[in-house]
Design a protein around this motif. Structure first.
Motif, PDB file in Angstrom:
ATOM      1  N   VAL A  79       0.818  -1.130   0.054  1.00 36.19           N
ATOM      2  CA  VAL A  79      -0.002   0.059   0.047  1.00 36.19           C
ATOM      3  C   VAL A  79       0.855   1.210  -0.002  1.00 36.19           C
ATOM      4  CG1 VAL A  79      -1.988  -1.046   1.001  1.00 36.19           C
ATOM      5  CG2 VAL A  79      -0.179  -0.148   2.712  1.00 36.19           C
ATOM      6  N   LEU A  80       2.257   1.175   0.489  1.00 33.71           N
ATOM      7  CA  LEU A  80       2.910   2.191   0.326  1.00 33.71           C
ATOM      8  C   LEU A  80       4.336   1.595  -0.056  1.00 33.71           C
ATOM      9  CD1 LEU A  80       3.573   5.070   2.991  1.00 33.71           C
ATOM     10  CD2 LEU A  80       5.352   3.732   2.267  1.00 33.71           C
ATOM     11  N   GLY A  81       5.259   2.492  -0.976  1.00 34.57           N
ATOM     12  CA  GLY A  81       6.449   1.981  -1.346  1.00 34.57           C
ATOM     13  C   GLY A  81       7.457   3.146  -1.672  1.00 34.57           C
ATOM     14  N   VAL A  82       8.478   3.061  -1.331  1.00 34.15           N
ATOM     15  CA  VAL A  82       9.832   3.993  -1.449  1.00 34.15           C
ATOM     16  C   VAL A  82      10.889   3.352  -2.082  1.00 34.15           C
ATOM     17  CG1 VAL A  82      11.192   5.606  -0.543  1.00 34.15           C
ATOM     18  CG2 VAL A  82       8.851   5.589   0.141  1.00 34.15           C
ATOM     19  N   VAL A  83      11.223   3.864  -3.367  1.00 33.71           N
ATOM     20  CA  VAL A  83      12.630   3.064  -3.916  1.00 33.71           C
ATOM     21  C   VAL A  83      13.362   4.126  -4.417  1.00 33.71           C
ATOM     22  CG1 VAL A  83      13.324   2.045  -6.060  1.00 33.71           C
ATOM     23  CG2 VAL A  83      11.117   1.547  -4.955  1.00 33.71           C
ATOM     24  N   THR A  84      14.642   4.126  -3.806  1.00 34.90           N
ATOM     25  CA  THR A  84      15.723   5.080  -4.077  1.00 34.90           C
ATOM     26  C   THR A  84      16.734   4.394  -4.986  1.00 34.90           C
ATOM     27  OG1 THR A  84      16.896   4.875  -2.223  1.00 34.90           O
ATOM     28  CG2 THR A  84      15.291   6.556  -1.857  1.00 34.90           C
ATOM     29  N   SER A 132      17.973  -4.151 -11.058  1.00 31.55           N
ATOM     30  CA  SER A 132      17.027  -4.166  -9.844  1.00 31.55           C
ATOM     31  C   SER A 132      15.536  -3.811  -9.915  1.00 31.55           C
ATOM     32  CB  SER A 132      17.543  -3.284  -9.046  1.00 31.55           C
ATOM     33  OG  SER A 132      17.665  -1.671  -9.238  1.00 31.55           O
ATOM     34  N   SER A 133      14.884  -3.287  -8.968  1.00 31.33           N
ATOM     35  CA  SER A 133      13.453  -2.830  -9.061  1.00 31.33           C
ATOM     36  C   SER A 133      13.206  -1.547 -10.143  1.00 31.33           C
ATOM     37  CB  SER A 133      13.056  -2.447  -7.715  1.00 31.33           C
ATOM     38  OG  SER A 133      13.791  -1.565  -7.006  1.00 31.33           O
ATOM     39  N   LEU A 134      14.110  -1.160 -10.532  1.00 33.11           N
ATOM     40  CA  LEU A 134      14.034   0.145 -11.580  1.00 33.11           C
ATOM     41  C   LEU A 134      13.213  -0.497 -12.730  1.00 33.11           C
ATOM     42  CD1 LEU A 134      17.443   1.398 -11.500  1.00 33.11           C
ATOM     43  CD2 LEU A 134      15.585   2.651 -10.567  1.00 33.11           C
ATOM     44  N   ASP A 193      12.140  -8.212  -2.884  1.00 34.56           N
ATOM     45  CA  ASP A 193      12.779  -7.801  -3.989  1.00 34.56           C
ATOM     46  C   ASP A 193      11.727  -6.878  -4.984  1.00 34.56           C
ATOM     47  OD1 ASP A 193      15.280  -9.075  -3.956  1.00 34.56           O
ATOM     48  OD2 ASP A 193      14.082 -10.914  -4.748  1.00 34.56           O
ATOM     49  N   THR A 194      10.524  -7.253  -4.916  1.00 34.61           N
ATOM     50  CA  THR A 194       9.381  -6.471  -5.685  1.00 34.61           C
ATOM     51  C   THR A 194       8.612  -5.578  -4.884  1.00 34.61           C
ATOM     52  OG1 THR A 194       8.012  -8.476  -5.177  1.00 34.61           O
ATOM     53  CG2 THR A 194       9.457  -8.473  -7.045  1.00 34.61           C
ATOM     54  N   ALA A 195       8.310  -5.780  -3.434  1.00 29.39           N
ATOM     55  CA  ALA A 195       7.295  -4.934  -3.035  1.00 29.39           C
ATOM     56  C   ALA A 195       7.129  -3.639  -2.994  1.00 29.39           C
ATOM     57  CB  ALA A 195       7.157  -5.508  -1.526  1.00 29.39           C
ATOM     58  N   ALA A 196       8.316  -2.823  -2.861  1.00 30.93           N
ATOM     59  CA  ALA A 196       8.324  -1.351  -2.805  1.00 30.93           C
ATOM     60  C   ALA A 196       8.097  -0.772  -4.487  1.00 30.93           C
ATOM     61  CB  ALA A 196       9.729  -0.838  -2.249  1.00 30.93           C
ATOM     62  N   ALA A 197       8.852  -1.410  -5.151  1.00 29.24           N
ATOM     63  CA  ALA A 197       8.333  -1.021  -6.517  1.00 29.24           C
ATOM     64  C   ALA A 197       6.943  -1.247  -7.019  1.00 29.24           C
ATOM     65  CB  ALA A 197       9.425  -1.446  -7.636  1.00 29.24           C
ATOM     66  N   HIS A 198       6.472  -2.470  -6.682  1.00 23.47           N
ATOM     67  CA  HIS A 198       5.098  -2.828  -6.863  1.00 23.47           C
ATOM     68  C   HIS A 198       4.182  -1.943  -6.209  1.00 23.47           C
ATOM     69  CE1 HIS A 198       2.030  -6.388  -6.545  1.00 23.47           C
ATOM     70  NE2 HIS A 198       1.459  -5.448  -7.058  1.00 23.47           N
ATOM     71  N   ALA A 199       4.531  -1.330  -5.192  1.00 21.21           N
ATOM     72  CA  ALA A 199       3.658  -0.279  -4.765  1.00 21.21           C
ATOM     73  C   ALA A 199       3.644   0.928  -5.530  1.00 21.21           C
ATOM     74  CB  ALA A 199       3.919   0.087  -3.284  1.00 21.21           C
ATOM     75  N   TYR A 215       6.224 -16.487 -10.829  1.00 22.55           N
ATOM     76  CA  TYR A 215       6.787 -15.794 -12.071  1.00 22.55           C
ATOM     77  C   TYR A 215       5.594 -14.874 -12.248  1.00 22.55           C
ATOM     78  CZ  TYR A 215      10.027 -19.487 -13.485  1.00 22.55           C
ATOM     79  OH  TYR A 215      10.836 -20.376 -13.529  1.00 22.55           O
ATOM     80  N   PHE A 216       5.896 -13.465 -12.650  1.00 19.10           N
ATOM     81  CA  PHE A 216       4.777 -12.432 -12.840  1.00 19.10           C
ATOM     82  C   PHE A 216       4.978 -11.527 -14.031  1.00 19.10           C
ATOM     83  CE2 PHE A 216       8.217 -10.768 -10.191  1.00 19.10           C
ATOM     84  CZ  PHE A 216       8.711  -9.520 -10.901  1.00 19.10           C
ATOM     85  N   ILE A 217       4.317 -10.751 -14.293  1.00 21.28           N
ATOM     86  CA  ILE A 217       4.237  -9.839 -15.372  1.00 21.28           C
ATOM     87  C   ILE A 217       3.801  -8.447 -14.710  1.00 21.28           C
ATOM     88  CG2 ILE A 217       3.354  -9.076 -17.850  1.00 21.28           C
ATOM     89  CD1 ILE A 217       2.741 -11.779 -18.299  1.00 21.28           C
ATOM     90  N   ALA A 218       4.786  -7.362 -14.953  1.00 22.36           N
ATOM     91  CA  ALA A 218       4.505  -6.310 -14.475  1.00 22.36           C
ATOM     92  C   ALA A 218       3.992  -5.205 -15.569  1.00 22.36           C
ATOM     93  CB  ALA A 218       5.517  -5.527 -13.778  1.00 22.36           C
ATOM     94  N   ALA A 219       3.010  -4.541 -15.445  1.00 26.12           N
ATOM     95  CA  ALA A 219       2.616  -3.892 -16.698  1.00 26.12           C
ATOM     96  C   ALA A 219       1.980  -2.568 -16.388  1.00 26.12           C
ATOM     97  CB  ALA A 219       1.860  -4.489 -17.671  1.00 26.12           C
ATOM     98  N   GLY A 220       1.705  -1.641 -17.499  1.00 26.31           N
ATOM     99  CA  GLY A 220       0.815  -0.459 -17.663  1.00 26.31           C
ATOM    100  C   GLY A 220      -0.781  -0.844 -17.414  1.00 26.31           C
ATOM    101  N   ASN A 221      -1.660   0.042 -17.497  1.00 30.18           N
ATOM    102  CA  ASN A 221      -2.997  -0.239 -17.492  1.00 30.18           C
ATOM    103  C   ASN A 221      -3.493  -0.719 -18.476  1.00 30.18           C
ATOM    104  OD1 ASN A 221      -3.094   1.997 -18.840  1.00 30.18           O
ATOM    105  ND2 ASN A 221      -3.991   3.195 -17.528  1.00 30.18           N
TER     106      ASN A 221
END
Length: 258
Positions: A115-120, A187-189, A212-218, A246-252
């Motif tokens: 529900v909240l993520g920060v990636v630097t 990485s999560s970039l 590995d995925t949670a923050a950037a997933h948020a 295994y997963f797929i990250a994508a736009g809307n």
């Protein structure tokens, strides 16, 4: 919980960890290896310590699961409705190879959802953050902050892939997409490039862990995107086994097919 009220403090913690990490990155650091042969450096440990201390100052009541911390047993973790999920450095290989494409990652998980993520990205001087239902933002290397959003349906799909973890299953999936452009990021970039509209799809047909995925997933969810397992279900957190499917990250625009 009002996520927006704690977000500035979480960003501050991530920035403090990033400063420690960058100091070590610019030094003559040594690389050690864990039992699973994954690399670890003093930067991983330093970042972990800064983040844990900072998050405990934000709240003593929210448990913390960090890649570099002692893992609470499942009997305890299964009772966690809300917890911090931390990867002190995602992309340690990128760190040791000095590509600059490594990240510091802090996520807040609630009922299995990020529900909240920060990636630097300390070496790139970039930061991303997002809150469920409230949108996502990027701070660029000049320090300017602006809202980010996934791109609309592209004419040619821009697929972002891992530099260090490409395999035959991923190549086959990408080829089946038809005309496309392949981009690379570490990485999560990869999630963040989709969140800011610079890429469209990230298929991961290889092992990753929840941290590995949670923050950037948020961040990606807040920017209007999605992360789904290959059966079409949303990626969830707080499982007994911390490995992700295994997963797929994508736009809307992307509709996952079971």
């Amino acid at each position: 919980m009002q996520y927006s009220s704690i977000l500035p403090e979480v960003i501050k913690v991530a920035d403090e960890a990033s400063t420690r990490v960058l100091h070590i990155y610019q030094s003559d650091f040594k690389v050690s290896y864990k039992e699973d042969e994954s690399p670890i450096t003093a930067a991983d440990i330093a970042s972990h310590e800064v983040i844990v201390k900072g998050l405990r100052n934000i709240s003593q009541n929210i448990p913390i699961l960090s890649e570099e911390g002692a893992q609470a047993p499942w009997e305890e973790r299964q009772r966690w409705r809300r917890f911090w999920l931390v990867d002190p450095i995602d992309g340690t290989k990128e760190f040791t190879q000095r590509t600059g494409e490594f990240t510091v990652n802090i996520a807040l998980i609630e009922d299995g959802e990020p529900v909240l993520g920060v990636v630097t990205a300390p070496a790139l001087k970039e930061a991303f953050w997002g809150i469920k239902g409230e949108g996502a933002h990027k701070r660029d290397r000049t320090g300017r902050e602006h809202r980010i959003r996934v791109a609309e349906l592209p004419d040619t799909i821009r697929v972002v892939a891992s530099k260090n973890h490409m395999n035959d299953e991923t190549r086959d999936f990408i080829r089946a997409l038809g005309p496309h452009k392949t981009l690379q990021a570490g990485s999560s970039l990869k999630f963040c490039r989709i969140a800011e509209g610079h890429a469209d799809l990230y298929p991961r047909m290889g092992p990753t862990s929840e941290w590995d995925t949670a923050a950037a997933h948020a961040v990606l969810l807040a920017a209007g995107g999605s992360v789904n397992a290959l059966d079409g279900t949303a990626l969830r957190y707080g499982k007994e086994d911390v490995l992700n499917p295994y997963f797929i990250a994508a736009g809307n625009w992307y509709i996952p097919r079971p």
